[in-house]
Scaffold this motif. Structure first.
Motif, PDB file in Angstrom:
ATOM      1  N   LYS A   9     -34.047  38.163 -60.549  1.00 20.44           N
ATOM      2  CA  LYS A   9     -32.829  38.999 -60.656  1.00 20.44           C
ATOM      3  C   LYS A   9     -31.602  38.185 -60.735  1.00 20.44           C
ATOM      4  O   LYS A   9     -31.639  37.084 -60.095  1.00 20.44           O
ATOM      5  CB  LYS A   9     -32.816  39.968 -59.359  1.00 20.44           C
ATOM      6  N   GLU A  10     -30.962  38.679 -61.302  1.00 14.15           N
ATOM      7  CA  GLU A  10     -29.326  38.083 -61.392  1.00 14.15           C
ATOM      8  C   GLU A  10     -28.658  37.592 -60.332  1.00 14.15           C
ATOM      9  O   GLU A  10     -28.600  38.684 -59.424  1.00 14.15           O
ATOM     10  CB  GLU A  10     -28.314  38.735 -62.460  1.00 14.15           C
ATOM     11  N   GLY A  11     -28.167  36.397 -60.003  1.00 16.98           N
ATOM     12  CA  GLY A  11     -27.701  36.091 -58.923  1.00 16.98           C
ATOM     13  C   GLY A  11     -28.516  35.747 -57.611  1.00 16.98           C
ATOM     14  O   GLY A  11     -28.019  35.556 -56.588  1.00 16.98           O
ATOM     15  N   GLU A  12     -29.990  35.670 -57.719  1.00 16.54           N
ATOM     16  CA  GLU A  12     -30.897  35.703 -56.781  1.00 16.54           C
ATOM     17  C   GLU A  12     -31.183  34.283 -56.738  1.00 16.54           C
ATOM     18  O   GLU A  12     -31.450  33.628 -57.953  1.00 16.54           O
ATOM     19  CB  GLU A  12     -32.106  36.523 -57.046  1.00 16.54           C
ATOM     20  N   ILE A  13     -31.365  33.648 -55.809  1.00 17.11           N
ATOM     21  CA  ILE A  13     -31.978  32.442 -55.383  1.00 17.11           C
ATOM     22  C   ILE A  13     -33.578  32.284 -54.982  1.00 17.11           C
ATOM     23  O   ILE A  13     -33.721  32.892 -53.957  1.00 17.11           O
ATOM     24  CB  ILE A  13     -31.262  31.659 -54.491  1.00 17.11           C
ATOM     25  N   LEU A  14     -34.093  31.611 -55.665  1.00 16.21           N
ATOM     26  CA  LEU A  14     -35.513  31.646 -55.302  1.00 16.21           C
ATOM     27  C   LEU A  14     -35.905  30.412 -54.693  1.00 16.21           C
ATOM     28  O   LEU A  14     -35.291  29.358 -54.909  1.00 16.21           O
ATOM     29  CB  LEU A  14     -36.473  31.525 -56.645  1.00 16.21           C
ATOM     30  N   PHE A  15     -36.306  30.361 -53.352  1.00 14.23           N
ATOM     31  CA  PHE A  15     -36.775  29.318 -52.613  1.00 14.23           C
ATOM     32  C   PHE A  15     -38.083  28.954 -52.256  1.00 14.23           C
ATOM     33  O   PHE A  15     -38.997  29.875 -52.630  1.00 14.23           O
ATOM     34  CB  PHE A  15     -35.887  29.359 -51.046  1.00 14.23           C
ATOM     35  N   ASP A  16     -38.410  27.775 -51.762  1.00 11.74           N
ATOM     36  CA  ASP A  16     -39.951  27.469 -51.503  1.00 11.74           C
ATOM     37  C   ASP A  16     -39.869  26.431 -50.511  1.00 11.74           C
ATOM     38  O   ASP A  16     -38.883  25.782 -50.125  1.00 11.74           O
ATOM     39  CB  ASP A  16     -40.361  26.744 -52.721  1.00 11.74           C
ATOM     40  N   PHE A  17     -41.007  26.179 -49.704  1.00 12.16           N
ATOM     41  CA  PHE A  17     -41.155  25.228 -48.785  1.00 12.16           C
ATOM     42  C   PHE A  17     -41.862  24.067 -49.083  1.00 12.16           C
ATOM     43  O   PHE A  17     -42.752  24.057 -49.958  1.00 12.16           O
ATOM     44  CB  PHE A  17     -41.912  25.925 -47.423  1.00 12.16           C
ATOM     45  N   TYR A  18     -41.516  22.934 -48.225  1.00 14.55           N
ATOM     46  CA  TYR A  18     -42.306  21.759 -48.470  1.00 14.55           C
ATOM     47  C   TYR A  18     -42.289  21.044 -47.217  1.00 14.55           C
ATOM     48  O   TYR A  18     -41.488  21.475 -46.285  1.00 14.55           O
ATOM     49  CB  TYR A  18     -41.666  20.918 -49.797  1.00 14.55           C
ATOM     50  N   THR A  19     -43.246  19.979 -47.028  1.00 10.53           N
ATOM     51  CA  THR A  19     -43.332  19.351 -45.872  1.00 10.53           C
ATOM     52  C   THR A  19     -42.935  17.658 -45.936  1.00 10.53           C
ATOM     53  O   THR A  19     -43.054  17.261 -47.175  1.00 10.53           O
ATOM     54  CB  THR A  19     -44.817  19.223 -45.498  1.00 10.53           C
ATOM     55  N   VAL A  20     -42.535  17.400 -44.890  1.00 14.03           N
ATOM     56  CA  VAL A  20     -42.328  15.822 -44.807  1.00 14.03           C
ATOM     57  C   VAL A  20     -42.727  15.525 -43.483  1.00 14.03           C
ATOM     58  O   VAL A  20     -42.774  16.260 -42.442  1.00 14.03           O
ATOM     59  CB  VAL A  20     -40.564  15.738 -44.886  1.00 14.03           C
TER      60      VAL A  20
END
Length: 209
Positions: A9-20
């Motif tokens: 969607k317009e203005g929507e930020i997709l995020f994801d997880f990662y490990t350190v």
């Protein structure tokens, strides 16, 4: 193999997880979160957008962006800090090629590291009310070779003859970088070939499939 493009969607930020790795416990991994970058906005893109909002032409805007970049670099090279109102501060960051000891570390050990940026409060305030949604792609998860071949066989058996990188992302639920790795492996093994140009590849069944 079902190819379905991911929508945002317009203005929507997709995020994801990662490990350190946990600095205090090397056997433990810590989850962090990061935005999923889907494309890079270029100077041409910015110039086109700004042109619609003021009297400057697209060429004028591009010339200003280039001049601004050069002048900021020159200021930093002179040991100055640069402040752009409503944007933020640019400053130099240095590094040493030896463990720093104020009594022993010399000028020849010091070099440029990167440019730091500290956003203004007004700039930050424009971003605090963003909407977020977890990216449906499983970034970094690489499918087995057997799974890849199985899905490709289903795809070609269904009568389809070609695909592009974005199809691989959705079909296997992976990120763009992982999709590139899958395609690279398939090309090297002769399972697929690129029938189009290098910049705009279209992949079809290869001689070893």
């Amino acid at each position: 193999m079902k190819f379905k493009m991911m929508k945002k969607k317009e203005g929507e930020i997709l995020f994801d997880f990662y490990t350190v790795p946990n600095a205090k416990n090397k056997d433990e991994m810590i989850y962090c979160v990061r935005p999923v970058i889907q494309r890079t906005v270029t100077a041409n893109d910015l110039a086109t957008r700004i042109e619609k909002e003021c009297t400057l032409t697209r060429a004028d805007v591009k010339a200003v962006i280039e001049a601004l970049s050069n002048h900021i670099a020159n200021c930093l090279a002179n040991g100055e800090r640069v402040h752009l109102p409503n944007l933020g501060y640019f400053n130099l960051k240095l590094k040493s090629d030896v463990k720093i000891d104020p009594n022993k570390t010399k000028a020849n050990h010091i070099s440029y590291d990167t440019t730091g940026f500290t956003p203004d409060k007004g700039f930050n305030n424009q971003l605090i009310n963003m909407a977020f949604r977890r990216c449906p792609l499983m970034h970094g998860k690489y499918p087995t070779k057997e799974k890849i071949v199985e899905k490709l066989k289903q795809f070609f058996d269904s009568g389809k003859t070609s695909f592009v990188r974005a199809h691989i992302e959705t079909a296997f639920g992976v990120s763009r970088s992982t999709a590139h790795r899958i395609i690279k492996d398939l090309l090297q093994s002769g399972k697929i070939v690129n029938e189009n140009t290098k910049r705009n590849p279209i992949y079809v069944k290869g001689p070893n499939f």
